[in-house]
Design an enzyme around this catalytic site. Structure first.
Site, PDB file in Angstrom:
ATOM      1  N   HIS A 177       0.846  -1.171  -0.008  1.00 32.32           N
ATOM      2  CA  HIS A 177      -0.028  -0.116  -0.218  1.00 32.32           C
ATOM      3  C   HIS A 177       0.822   1.228  -0.043  1.00 32.32           C
ATOM      4  O   HIS A 177       2.014   1.226   0.725  1.00 32.32           O
ATOM      5  CB  HIS A 177      -0.925   0.048   1.140  1.00 32.32           C
ATOM      6  CG  HIS A 177      -1.893  -1.259   1.322  1.00 32.32           C
ATOM      7  ND1 HIS A 177      -2.571  -1.800   0.500  1.00 32.32           N
ATOM      8  CD2 HIS A 177      -1.635  -2.322   2.296  1.00 32.32           C
ATOM      9  CE1 HIS A 177      -3.133  -3.062   1.113  1.00 32.32           C
ATOM     10  NE2 HIS A 177      -2.470  -3.055   2.164  1.00 32.32           N
ATOM     11  N   GLU A 229      -1.454  -0.884   8.241  1.00 34.58           N
ATOM     12  CA  GLU A 229      -2.548  -1.495   9.010  1.00 34.58           C
ATOM     13  C   GLU A 229      -1.713  -2.482   9.830  1.00 34.58           C
ATOM     14  O   GLU A 229      -0.532  -2.503   9.659  1.00 34.58           O
ATOM     15  CB  GLU A 229      -3.255  -2.300   7.603  1.00 34.58           C
ATOM     16  CG  GLU A 229      -2.357  -3.058   6.772  1.00 34.58           C
ATOM     17  CD  GLU A 229      -3.016  -3.940   5.561  1.00 34.58           C
ATOM     18  OE1 GLU A 229      -4.065  -3.176   5.273  1.00 34.58           O
ATOM     19  OE2 GLU A 229      -2.565  -4.833   4.901  1.00 34.58           O
ATOM     20  N   HIS A 266       3.404  -7.817   1.070  1.00 34.36           N
ATOM     21  CA  HIS A 266       2.967  -8.623   2.022  1.00 34.36           C
ATOM     22  C   HIS A 266       1.857  -9.468   1.462  1.00 34.36           C
ATOM     23  O   HIS A 266       1.134  -8.952   0.476  1.00 34.36           O
ATOM     24  CB  HIS A 266       2.093  -7.874   3.558  1.00 34.36           C
ATOM     25  CG  HIS A 266       1.243  -7.028   3.111  1.00 34.36           C
ATOM     26  ND1 HIS A 266       1.332  -5.669   2.698  1.00 34.36           N
ATOM     27  CD2 HIS A 266      -0.214  -7.037   3.057  1.00 34.36           C
ATOM     28  CE1 HIS A 266       0.346  -4.975   2.568  1.00 34.36           C
ATOM     29  NE2 HIS A 266      -0.563  -5.653   2.596  1.00 34.36           N
ATOM     30  N   ARG A 289      -1.422  -4.300  -6.373  1.00 36.27           N
ATOM     31  CA  ARG A 289      -1.015  -5.943  -6.528  1.00 36.27           C
ATOM     32  C   ARG A 289       0.097  -5.977  -7.500  1.00 36.27           C
ATOM     33  O   ARG A 289       0.406  -5.465  -8.465  1.00 36.27           O
ATOM     34  CB  ARG A 289      -2.458  -6.492  -7.156  1.00 36.27           C
ATOM     35  CG  ARG A 289      -2.316  -8.071  -7.166  1.00 36.27           C
ATOM     36  CD  ARG A 289      -3.655  -8.546  -7.709  1.00 36.27           C
ATOM     37  NE  ARG A 289      -4.914  -7.996  -7.007  1.00 36.27           N
ATOM     38  CZ  ARG A 289      -5.880  -7.245  -7.753  1.00 36.27           C
ATOM     39  NH1 ARG A 289      -5.649  -7.053  -8.859  1.00 36.27           N
ATOM     40  NH2 ARG A 289      -6.848  -7.007  -6.940  1.00 36.27           N
TER      41      ARG A 289
END
Length: 323
Positions: free
Chosen positions: A105, A122, A180, A200
């Site tokens: 991200h 996150e 991740h 992605r």
């Protein structure tokens, strides 16, 4: 006229995913007949996916409407000064029947410039993991952009990724720029900034029902990856009973672990809402005579204006989240 604020529950927003499974239904009691529900968005202010209140006098109101009406009473003065009428966090449960794509991200600066969005810092808390299931977090050695791109091109990216065996209770801090992926067999709770921006980079060459591969974002990703990160992603925390044990404290959220075995009095001195995510057992919440129960797989929002309340359980585990 405004209603009196109280602990708020919301209808989950369930998301079908190519990699999703049935654990959100069978373990967390989310009602849906689809065989591949990958995510349950518990509290969301993402555009077109705003949460709707499911309890009390405000039942049917959206989170956007609550923010517009209650402002700092709902989220706290300092949060309202920063975020205005945009709820700053997105709370999810995720069930990966298959491996998720390898992704990352962007940070706030890149996300604002490219997508007019927040970045997406996150954290993960593993609620259940099948035997031999893994999480991918970061690289297994120091990597340069050139080496990374070569592995990407040769479809050997997994050779340089760091695989972590997943166990219940494991907690990971996924900072922006960190590559991740959630591995097959893992169900977890995710706390993140309000953002739906994901780059992605590899999707295991899989195809959907129409034979199409999902879009990759490698041109955007290469500038967003932080190749100089320390391997400090695994979170160690205390599990002392009946008190808030610090897990993660970052500019975007603080998360504590709380194992309840009796009644405790809580005082909100944070100038923030508090979210409780029940990851085991069930707990009753009592605020000025208003009584609500949350069970495993449920989430509740305590508005900032509610300064004192009781939590009661003979055995429950909660994640306690605020800013």
């Amino acid at each position: 006229m405004k209603n009196h604020l109280y602990p708020l529950k919301f209808h989950p927003i369930l998301k079908e995913k190519i990699w999703g499974g049935t654990k959100l239904k069978t373990i967390l009691n989310k009602h849906n007949n689809s065989p591949n529900i990958g995510e349950s968005w518990e509290i969301s202010d993402v555009d077109d996916d705003t949460s709707i209140v499911s309890n009390g006098e405000l039942k049917g109101a959206t989170l956007k409407q609550l923010l517009s009406t209650y402002q700092e009473e709902l989220i706290g003065k300092k949060n309202f000064d920063v975020f205005g009428e945009k709820f700053p966090l997105l709370i999810k449960f995720i069930d990966a029947k298959e491996d998720l794509s390898i992704q990352l991200h962007p940070n706030d600066e890149l996300a604002r410039k490219r997508h007019n969005s927040f970045g997406k810092t996150e954290m993960w808390y593993v609620m259940q993991a099948d035997e031999d299931s893994n999480l991918i977090v970061g690289f297994n050695k120091k990597i340069t952009p050139d080496v990374y791109l070569k592995h990407l091109e040769n479809k050997t990216l997994t050779k340089i990724l760091n695989f972590e065996h997943a166990n219940e209770g494991d907690t990971y801090f996924i900072e922006v720029g960190r590559v991740h992926a959630i591995g097959a067999g893992v169900m977890l709770a995710e706390i993140q900034q309000t953002s739906d921006i994901t780059y992605r980079v590899y999707d295991w060459d899989r195809k959907d029902d129409q034979g199409n591969e999902r879009e990759l974002h490698n041109d955007l990703a290469i500038d967003a990856i932080d190749f100089d990160m320390d391997d400090d992603f695994k979170v160690l925390y205390s599990t002392q009973e009946n008190q808030s044990n610090k897990m993660i404290c970052c500019p975007y959220f603080t998360t504590n672990f709380l194992h309840l075995t009796h009644t405790i009095q809580k005082k909100n001195s944070y100038d923030s809402f508090i979210i409780y995510i029940c990851v085991e057992g069930e707990v009753s919440i009592n605020v000025e005579g208003f009584y609500e129960i949350i069970k495993k797989g449920e989430t509740i929002l305590i508005p900032a204006a509610l300064k004192q309340f009781k939590l009661d359980s003979n055995n429950a585990k909660l994640l306690e989240v605020y800013i």
